[in-house]
Write an enzyme that holds these catalytic residues in place. Structure first.
Site, PDB file in Angstrom:
ATOM      1  N   CYS A  10     -12.510  -4.639   5.791  1.00  0.00           N
ATOM      2  CA  CYS A  10     -11.917  -5.184   7.013  1.00  0.00           C
ATOM      3  C   CYS A  10     -11.097  -6.412   6.644  1.00  0.00           C
ATOM      4  O   CYS A  10     -11.594  -7.344   6.010  1.00  0.00           O
ATOM      5  CB  CYS A  10     -13.001  -5.544   8.018  1.00  0.00           C
ATOM      6  SG  CYS A  10     -12.368  -6.316   9.527  1.00  0.00           S
ATOM      7  N   CYS A  53     -12.827  -9.728   8.839  1.00  0.00           N
ATOM      8  CA  CYS A  53     -14.101 -10.374   8.503  1.00  0.00           C
ATOM      9  C   CYS A  53     -14.560 -10.080   7.085  1.00  0.00           C
ATOM     10  O   CYS A  53     -15.498 -10.715   6.600  1.00  0.00           O
ATOM     11  CB  CYS A  53     -15.188  -9.949   9.493  1.00  0.00           C
ATOM     12  SG  CYS A  53     -15.576  -8.183   9.438  1.00  0.00           S
ATOM     13  N   ASP A  79      -3.361   1.846   6.823  1.00  0.00           N
ATOM     14  CA  ASP A  79      -2.501   1.376   5.752  1.00  0.00           C
ATOM     15  C   ASP A  79      -2.181  -0.105   5.898  1.00  0.00           C
ATOM     16  O   ASP A  79      -2.102  -0.837   4.907  1.00  0.00           O
ATOM     17  CB  ASP A  79      -1.212   2.194   5.724  1.00  0.00           C
ATOM     18  CG  ASP A  79      -1.483   3.669   5.454  1.00  0.00           C
ATOM     19  OD1 ASP A  79      -2.500   3.956   4.793  1.00  0.00           O
ATOM     20  OD2 ASP A  79      -0.687   4.513   5.895  1.00  0.00           O
ATOM     21  N   ASP A  89       0.859  -1.176   0.000  1.00  0.00           N
ATOM     22  CA  ASP A  89       0.000   0.000   0.000  1.00  0.00           C
ATOM     23  C   ASP A  89       0.898   1.229   0.000  1.00  0.00           C
ATOM     24  O   ASP A  89       1.652   1.457   0.958  1.00  0.00           O
ATOM     25  CB  ASP A  89      -0.920   0.001   1.226  1.00  0.00           C
ATOM     26  CG  ASP A  89      -1.854   1.196   1.243  1.00  0.00           C
ATOM     27  OD1 ASP A  89      -2.835   1.189   0.475  1.00  0.00           O
ATOM     28  OD2 ASP A  89      -1.598   2.145   2.012  1.00  0.00           O
ATOM     29  N   CYS A 114     -16.763  -6.860  13.380  1.00  0.00           N
ATOM     30  CA  CYS A 114     -15.993  -7.755  14.249  1.00  0.00           C
ATOM     31  C   CYS A 114     -15.203  -7.032  15.320  1.00  0.00           C
ATOM     32  O   CYS A 114     -14.577  -7.669  16.172  1.00  0.00           O
ATOM     33  CB  CYS A 114     -15.048  -8.618  13.404  1.00  0.00           C
ATOM     34  SG  CYS A 114     -13.763  -7.678  12.543  1.00  0.00           S
ATOM     35  N   CYS A 157     -13.542  -1.692  12.713  1.00  0.00           N
ATOM     36  CA  CYS A 157     -14.566  -2.496  12.063  1.00  0.00           C
ATOM     37  C   CYS A 157     -15.802  -2.539  12.946  1.00  0.00           C
ATOM     38  O   CYS A 157     -15.725  -2.882  14.143  1.00  0.00           O
ATOM     39  CB  CYS A 157     -14.052  -3.910  11.787  1.00  0.00           C
ATOM     40  SG  CYS A 157     -15.260  -4.964  10.952  1.00  0.00           S
ATOM     41  N   GLU A 170      -1.636  -1.726  -6.140  1.00  0.00           N
ATOM     42  CA  GLU A 170      -2.872  -1.096  -6.558  1.00  0.00           C
ATOM     43  C   GLU A 170      -2.707  -0.461  -7.933  1.00  0.00           C
ATOM     44  O   GLU A 170      -1.628   0.023  -8.292  1.00  0.00           O
ATOM     45  CB  GLU A 170      -3.293  -0.020  -5.545  1.00  0.00           C
ATOM     46  CG  GLU A 170      -3.706  -0.573  -4.203  1.00  0.00           C
ATOM     47  CD  GLU A 170      -4.084   0.534  -3.244  1.00  0.00           C
ATOM     48  OE1 GLU A 170      -5.221   0.543  -2.749  1.00  0.00           O
ATOM     49  OE2 GLU A 170      -3.222   1.388  -2.990  1.00  0.00           O
TER      50      GLU A 170
END
Length: 482
Positions: free
Chosen positions: A376, A379, A405, A227, A398, A395, A323
């Protein structure tokens, strides 16, 4: 230009060295590069003259059969036309023999490529931005470059000189042992050489056919997600759960004070003015050289840091997931454009692409619309909105709390398994028409929170707009780190 056939087991690699030419050799280098520019401008004018003539004749009502015929822009056709006029054309007759024929071939080849790009772009066969008609190259702004494909092109046995056609033997600023050793061992063959003036120096790049054995990565079974950001250049999370952070060196910020001082000195000198024909003063030229040295040092430091980062990644991991960032769109943000350009997001991906082939490292590009920061990593729940100022991911499903990052890097690393099974990750040739990975479209699924989550778990109904909403965030915002 001449095309070479690469033998099986060999790859084409470039070896670049800085030159230390004397005054006469530098003048010859500039003459060759100027000849390439002159040949390019002649080819553009020769081809476009027929275009304008046909347009003028069509305005007079002349039929198609009576119009001036089209002039071809292929390299052989341009060579034949140039050889027919170079003896009589006043622009070349007096001095064309002073340079190697490869200089003129360089300009004609560049013109042929420019017309091909324009034609393909006009027909919709070329990816990227629309390419316009070729334009004349300015003597003041054109980049000095010339390519040699025939003649005497070699690296001398002393390791400190190179020989080029019509230019003779030129001293090299750095040893050429990394290429000379391969040539003497018979594992490399020089195909061509290109001289170029960049950052105040002359460089020569040898294109060589090199026998390279595949060196496997250190951990072939481990995938890593990268990232990219501004404050932290890269956050890497691999499939084993390990997280690494590469800080952004900020070379430009470190030299910005010195650069501002040098620019202020340049502005106080008498510089060139094209409107009035004013020539720059000696003091302006000296100050401009000092300012350019600062910029060149920053560019060299940035290039060195990016090469070290990409080389380490490509030599360690078997799969790298990055990405697909819209860097051109990100640069439109005037508040972050300088820092985004300084980070070099596009250059990192380009280097990973070609360095991965050396070690058998596989590069996977995640879909541009994949919500890596909003998903997330525990989950798989996806947030509808996640502003940039929120640097910690919470999140609602969960209860996972982690760095934003690091969470995005974990999600990218998880896409490596999806790319192997062909679940639609961009960059995988076998997954072009497969189903999309989770959240890889332009719509982001919301996760109910608070009382809505409790009501959903209790069997309460939710409205359609609560189940799925369309995010209007720009895709390039996903990788920014303030």
């Amino acid at each position: 230009m001449k095309k070479f056939q690469v033998q099986p087991g060999f790859v084409v690699q470039a070896f670049r060295f800085a030159l230390d030419p004397n005054a006469a050799q530098e003048q010859a280098l500039r003459s060759h590069c100027g000849a390439a520019r002159a040949a390019y401008n002649w080819a553009v004018g020769w081809v476009e003259a027929a275009w304008w003539q046909r347009r003028a004749e069509a305005s007079y009502g002349i039929f198609e059969t009576g119009l001036t015929p089209w002039r071809p822009w292929s390299l052989p056709a341009l060579r034949r036309a140039f050889n027919a006029v170079k003896h009589t054309d006043p622009r070349f007759a007096a001095w064309w023999q002073e340079n190697s024929k490869e200089a003129y071939s360089t300009g004609l080849a560049n013109a042929a490529a420019a017309f091909d790009n324009y034609a393909k772009s006009k027909q919709g066969k070329r990816r990227g931005r629309v390419v316009g008609m070729p334009r004349f190259k300015s003597k003041r702004k054109a980049r000095l470059a010339c390519r040699f494909t025939t003649g005497t092109i070699r690296v001398e046995t002393d390791g400190r000189h190179v020989t080029l056609p019509r230019l003779g033997t030129i001293r090299v600023h750095e040893p050429t042992g990394k290429l000379l050793g391969r040539v003497q061992a018979g594992s490399a063959r020089i195909l061509s050489a290109t001289v170029r003036h960049e950052r105040g120096r002359w460089f020569v790049s040898f294109q060589a056919e090199v026998k390279r054995d595949l060196v496997r990565v250190a951990r072939p079974d481990v995938a890593v997600g990268i990232d990219l950001g501004i404050k932290t250049l890269a956050v890497m999370a691999d499939s084993t759960g390990e997280i690494r952070e590469v800080p952004n060196p900020h070379h430009l910020d470190a030299a910005l004070k010195e650069l501002c001082r040098a620019s202020r000195t340049v502005s106080r000198r008498r510089g060139p003015d094209r409107r009035t024909g004013q020539k720059p003063s000696r003091r302006w030229e000296k100050a401009n050289v000092t300012r350019n040295k600062v910029q060149h040092r920053v560019a060299n430091l940035r290039e060195d840091a990016l090469h070290k980062l990409t080389s380490a990644v490509a030599a360690e991991y078997g799969t790298v997931v990055v990405e697909d960032l819209n860097v051109a769109g990100m640069l439109r943000n005037r508040r972050l454009a300088r820092r985004i350009a300084e980070a070099g997001f596009g250059e990192i991906r380009r280097q990973l692409a070609y360095k991965g082939k050396r070690n058998g490292c596989r590069l996977v590009a995640a879909d541009r619309w994949f919500p890596s920061s909003k998903t997330c990593s525990g989950c798989g729940a996806v947030k509808a909105k996640l502003p940039l100022h929120i640097r910690t991911y919470h999140c609602d499903a969960c209860g996972l709390v982690t760095d934003r990052d690091a969470n995005a890097a974990h999600n990218l690393a998880a896409l490596a398994a999806a790319a192997v099974t062909g679940t639609g990750v961009a960059g995988d040739p076998d997954a072009r028409k497969a189903s999309k990975p989770r959240g890889a479209d332009r719509k982001t699924r919301t996760t109910p929170s608070g009382r809505r989550a409790e009501r959903g778990r209790a069997g309460g109904a939710t409205l359609p707009h609560q189940q799925q909403t369309e995010t209007r965030d720009r895709p390039q915002i996903e990788a920014l780190t303030l």
